[in-house]
Design an enzyme around this catalytic site. Structure first.
Site, short mmCIF file in Angstrom:
data_model
loop_
_atom_site.label_atom_id
_atom_site.label_comp_id
_atom_site.label_asym_id
_atom_site.label_seq_id
_atom_site.Cartn_x
_atom_site.Cartn_y
_atom_site.Cartn_z
N TYR A 281 51.48 -18.11 -0.97
CA TYR A 281 50.07 -18.04 -0.58
C TYR A 281 49.84 -17.10 0.59
CZ TYR A 281 48.41 -21.13 -4.10
OH TYR A 281 48.06 -21.63 -5.32
N HIS A 434 48.87 -27.05 -0.12
CA HIS A 434 49.90 -26.48 -0.99
C HIS A 434 51.31 -26.91 -0.59
CE1 HIS A 434 47.27 -24.07 -3.43
NE2 HIS A 434 46.68 -23.60 -2.36
#
Length: 756
Positions: A281, A434
Site C-alpha cells: 500500500y 490492512h
C-alpha cells in the site's frame, strides 16, 4: 481598484466600481495567476525537453511508446459509459483507462505541440461534463463511500488526480468559457463530492484519503483555487465522524481528528520512511503523495513540501526500494499481492521524482534503466540525462532496520541481507485496516525466491471472476490470522484475538539490531501484548561461516507465560518434501486442524513425533535444497499441513507448512536453523550437496537472563551464540559460566564465537 478604472471616464466611475467589486468577490478563492502547465510539467521544463528530444534514448523511447498508445486510443474513438460495474467490470475499466489516456494525451500535446491531443482531451472532458451532472451515486452499494463514476470514492479520486494533470496541460488551449464550464459543472462538483460530501472517506489518515487529498489539491492548483488547496492540505474543518466507519476491506479506519495531506504525511510515515500499512500500500499511495508534492513544489514552492517532516517523502522511496527482494518484488507484509514490484508505474514516478528532487542519487539510475521508461516530465528528463551522461551506479540493497510509527517508536521491520539471502522480520504496529495479526513473524528469500513465505493477501485484484476483484472473505478468515504466518500461535487463537481495535493499540519493541559485522547479523524484538500474560522474545541471526555453503539462519523464540498453553509454530516452506529424520503417518482422510482463527483452512496431511533431540525437514525448490533443523521435545507434535480447507471456491493457494506443536507448556524455547544448500539440475539429473551440514543444534544454557545455543557442523566446528534476555545495553559487560568449566565474557546484548 486603480487598475480597474484607469481608462474609464468619470461618468462611468460608479458602474466600474460595482463591476470591479463583483469581479474581486468572484475571484476571492483564487490565488495569484500562474503559468500552465505547472504540475508535473512546467513551462521551462517543456522547453528543455523539446531541445533534448532525439538525444535522450530512454526518454525518446518512452515518448514513442506513449505516442503509439494514445494514437491508437484516438483512432478508436471516445467512450464515456454510464457507470454500473465493480472493479474489473467493463465500465470501471473504461473510465480507468480514460483517466490514463487523458493524462498521457495532455503531456503529448505539451511536448509535441500537436493540437490533436488537446482536442482529444477537450472532447473527452466535455463528454464527462455532460455525464457527470446527471449522475447519482454509483449503483453498486458495497462501499462505505460511494463515488459517482466508480463504485468507491477512492477510484473517483484516482480519476481526478490524473485528469487534473491533463487539464493543466490543455488549460491554455481552452477558452475561458470552456474552462468555466468544466470547472463549474465537472471539477468543482467532483472535488466537493469526494471531500465535503464524503467526509468518512476524506477525513482520514489512510491511503484512501491520501488519494482524495491529492485529487482535491491538484485540481485546486490547476484552477488556482486556494480554498480547495487548503482543504487538501488540512482537511475539512468542523467535521465529526462516526467512530465505527469501516473501509471497503472491513477494517476500521483511523479516527484521531487528523486529516488532510499533511496529516497523511505526518502520521503513517516513520522518520525512516516506512509506511505503516506495508510496502504494497505504500507503493499504491506513493503516486498521489509524490505527484501532488511535485505540483506543490512547482506551484507553491514556499511550502517546501519535500522538506516536510525532515524530507520523509523522499526518504520513503529509499525505504520502499529496500522493502523489495532481489527481483524488485515487494515483500508482502500485511495486505500485499505477491509479484507487485518496482516495475509498476507508481515506482517509475517515485524513482524519477526521487532522483530529480532528492540529490540525484546515481543508484536510482540503475533502477530507472531496469524499469525501461521514464516520466514524460521534468523529473523524467533529469533521469534520462543522468543515464545519457553515464552517471548510473548499482542500487545497493543492504541490511536495514526501518522504524514504524510517526515518531519511530512503534516497532518496525528489520531486513538482514547476506550474499543472496534476505530475511524480513516484522515487529511493527498493526498497519491500519490492512494489518495482519502476526507479531514477530518473518519470511526468508534466496535470490528473490521464497524459502519461508508470508502468504500475503487473499484477493485477485481487478479480476472480476473473484469477488469483483475485491478482497475475498478468506482475507479475514485466513490471510490476516496468525496461523497463516511464521510466528507463534497460543491455544489456536490469533494475536489480539484477531480484533483490530485491540491490535491497533499495540506494537512490538525492538530489542537488538546489529548489521555491522557481515558475518553475524542480528535482529531481535519482544512482544508482550499479543496474548495477555505471555511474553514472546524472538531473535534471528544470519551467520556466515566457511563450514557452510551459504549463510545459515538461526531462529530463537523464547516464550514466558503465566499459564500452561498449547503452542504452535508454523513454517510455511515453499517446495517439495525430500526427507525427514522423524517418522510420520499420512492421513487417509483429510481433517482440518481446527474450526476457527484460520485453522479451519488448514488440512492436516500427516503427523509425527521426534525420534531425536533435533527434527530435520529437507525440501527442494527451484533447483535448491533447504533444511529446517529444530530443537524438539519427545512430546512435540510435528504436523504437515496444507492450506485450502473450507475453501469451496478455490480462493486459497494450496501451499504446505510444517507446524511444531508443544502442548501443556508454560515457559518454553523454540530454536531452529534454516540452511540453503546444494542444487539439482533436471538436465544433468544430478543432485549436489543435498544433505544438511548441521550435525546438531543444542540449547546449552537457558535461564531468565541468558540463552546459549550452539550449532555443530558435520566437520565438527561449533558456533556459539548467546542472547542476553533482559539487558540490551551495548556497554554492559557480561560473564556466563557454562558447564562449570567454560566461562565467556563479552560486552553488549549478544555474543557469538566459533569455539571449536
Amino acid at each position: 481598484m486603480k487598475e480597474c478604472i484607469k481608462y474609464v471616464s468619470f461618468g462611468l466611475f460608479f458602474l466600474v466600481i460595482i463591476s470591479c467589486k463583483a469581479q474581486q468577490h468572484s475571484q476571492s478563492n483564487k490565488t495569484k495567476s500562474q503559468e500552465h502547465p505547472s504540475l508535473i510539467l512546467t513551462k521551462d521544463g517543456v522547453e528543455k525537453i523539446r531541445k533534448e528530444l532525439g538525444s535522450i534514448p530512454i526518454f525518446d523511447n518512452s515518448l514513442k511508446a506513449v505516442k503509439e498508445e494514445i494514437d491508437a486510443e484516438i483512432a478508436s474513438g471516445i467512450e464515456v459509459p454510464i457507470p454500473k460495474d465493480y472493479s474489473g467490470g467493463y465500465t470501471h475499466a473504461r473510465h480507468k483507462r480514460n483517466w490514463v489516456v487523458m493524462q498521457k494525451a495532455g503531456v503529448l500535446y505539451q511536448i509535441l505541440e500537436d493540437e490533436k491531443y488537446a482536442i482529444y482531451v477537450k472532447d473527452m472532458l466535455m463528454e464527462y461534463e455532460k455525464l457527470y451532472k446527471t449522475l447519482p451515486l454509483h449503483p453498486k452499494t458495497r462501499s462505505y463511500a460511494r463515488g459517482k463514476l466508480f463504485w468507491q470514492c477512492l477510484n473517483d479520486s484516482n480519476w481526478l488526480v490524473y485528469v487534473s494533470q491533463a487539464y493543466d496541460c490543455i488549460y491554455n488551449y481552452l477558452s475561458k468559457k470552456e474552462r468555466n464550464k468544466l470547472e463549474k459543472n465537472l471539477f468543482r462538483p467532483f472535488a466537493d463530492h469526494i471531500s465535503v460530501d464524503s467526509p468518512q472517506f476524506y477525513q482520514r489518515v489512510h491511503n484512501h484519503s491520501t488519494w482524495g487529498n491529492a485529487a482535491v489539491g491538484m485540481i485546486g492548483l490547476v484552477m488556482n483555487d486556494q480554498e480547495l488547496i487548503d482543504r487538501a492540505l488540512y482537511g475539512i474543518k468542523g467535521v465529526n465522524l462516526d467512530t465505527k466507519a469501516k473501509d471497503d476491506d472491513g477494517g476500521f479506519l483511523n479516527k484521531d481528528g487528523k486529516a488532510g495531506f499533511l496529516a497523511n504525511i505526518e502520521e503513517p510515515f516513520s522518520p525512516d520512511g516506512y509506511y505503516n500499512e506495508g510496502p504494497y500500500y505504500q507503493r499504491y499511495a506513493m503516486y498521489p503523495f509524490l505527484i501532488f508534492a511535485e505540483g506543490l513544489h512547482n506551484v507553491k514552492p514556499e511550502l517546501k513540501i519535500f522538506d516536510y517532516k525532515d524530507g520523509v517523502l523522499l526518504k520513503s522511496i529509499n525505504a520502499l526500494l529496500n522493502l523489495s527482494d532481489a527481483d524488485g518484488e515487494f515483500f508482502p507484509l500485511n495486505d500485499g499481492q505477491k509479484g507487485m514490484s518496482y516495475y509498476t508505474s507508481a515506482l517509475v514516478t517515485a524513482v524519477d521524482i526521487s532522483y530529480h528532487y532528492g540529490g540525484q542519487n546515481p543508484g536510482l539510475l540503475s533502477i530507472a534503466k531496469d524499469q525501461g521508461r521514464v516520466l514524460l516530465d521534468d523529473s523524467g528528463l533529469a533521469v534520462a540525462l543522468g543515464l545519457k551522461n553515464g552517471n548510473e551506479k548499482p542500487f545497493e540493497k543492504k541490511s536495514i532496520n526501518l522504524s514504524d510509527g510517526p515518531n519511530g517508536k512503534q516497532g518496525g521491520v528489520g531486513i538482514l541481507r547476506s550474499e543472496d539471502l534476505e530475511l524480513v522480520f516484522k515487529y511493527a504496529s498493526q498497519g491500519s485496516s490492512h494489518g495482519h495479526y502476526d507479531k514477530l513473524s518473518y519470511s526468508f528469500y534466496d535470490k528473490g525466491e521464497e524459502v519461508l513465505q508470508d502468504y500475503g493477501l487473499a484477493r485477485f485484484v481487478n479480476i472480476n471472476h473473484k469477488g469483483g476483484g475485491n478482497y475475498l472473505k478468506e482475507n479475514k478468515t485466513w490471510a490476516k490470522q496468525t496461523i497463516a504466518h511464521n510466528t507463534l500461535v497460543q491455544n489456536e487463537i490469533s494475536h489480539f484475538t484477531g480484533k483490530y481495535d485491540i491490535g491497533s493499540k499495540y506494537h512490538s519493541d525492538l530489542y537488538v539490531y546489529d548489521d555491522k559485522n557481515a558475518d553475524v547479523q542480528v535482529v531481535s524484538a519482544k512482544e508482550v501484548n499479543a496474548y495477555p500474560g505471555t511474553n514472546m522474545h524472538r531473535t534471528l541471526v544470519l551467520i556466515k561461516n566457511s563450514d557452510y555453503e551459504n549463510p545459515i539462519l538461526l531462529d530463537v523464540l523464547k516464550v514466558n507465560s503465566k499459564t500452561k498453553n498449547k503452542y504452535d509454530l508454523p513454517y510455511y516452506f515453499m517446495g517439495h518434501v525430500m526427507q525427514t529424520n522423524f517418522d510420520y503417518k499420512a492421513l487417509d482422510t483429510l481433517i482440518t486442524l481446527g474450526d476457527k482463527n484460520g485453522y479451519q483452512h488448514l488440512w492436516k496431511e500427516a503427523e509425527g513425533n521426534p525420534k531425536e533431540s533435533n527434527s530435520k525437514l529437507t525440501w527442494l525448490n527451484k533447483g535448491k535444497f533447504y533444511t529446517l533443523t529444530s530443537v524438539v521435545e519427545k512430546t512435540d507434535d510435528l504436523i504437515f499441513a496444507r492450506i485450502g480447507a473450507n475453501d469451496p471456491e478455490f480462493n486459497l493457494r494450496k501451499d504446505p507448512g510444517l507446524i511444531l506443536r508443544r502442548k501443556n507448556t508454560q515457559n518454553t524455547l523454540f530454536v531452529s536453523t534454516v540452511e540453503t544448500h546444494g542444487s539439482y539440475s533436471p538436465v544433468s539429473e544430478s543432485a549436489l550437496n543435498s544433505n544438511s551440514s548441521i550435525s546438531s543444534l543444542n540449547i546449552i544454557f537457558e535461564d531468565d537472563n541468558y540463552t546459549a545455543i550452539n550449532i555443530v557442523s558435520k566437520s565438527g566446528q561449533v558456533q556459539l551464540f548467546i542472547i542476553v534476555n533482559n539487558d540490551n545495553l551495548k556497554e554492559k559487560q557480561h560473564t556466563l559460566k557454562i558447564d562449570q568449566n567454560k566461562e565467556y565474557s563479552w560486552q553488549g546484548p549478544y555474543f557469538y564465537k566459533q569455539i571449536k
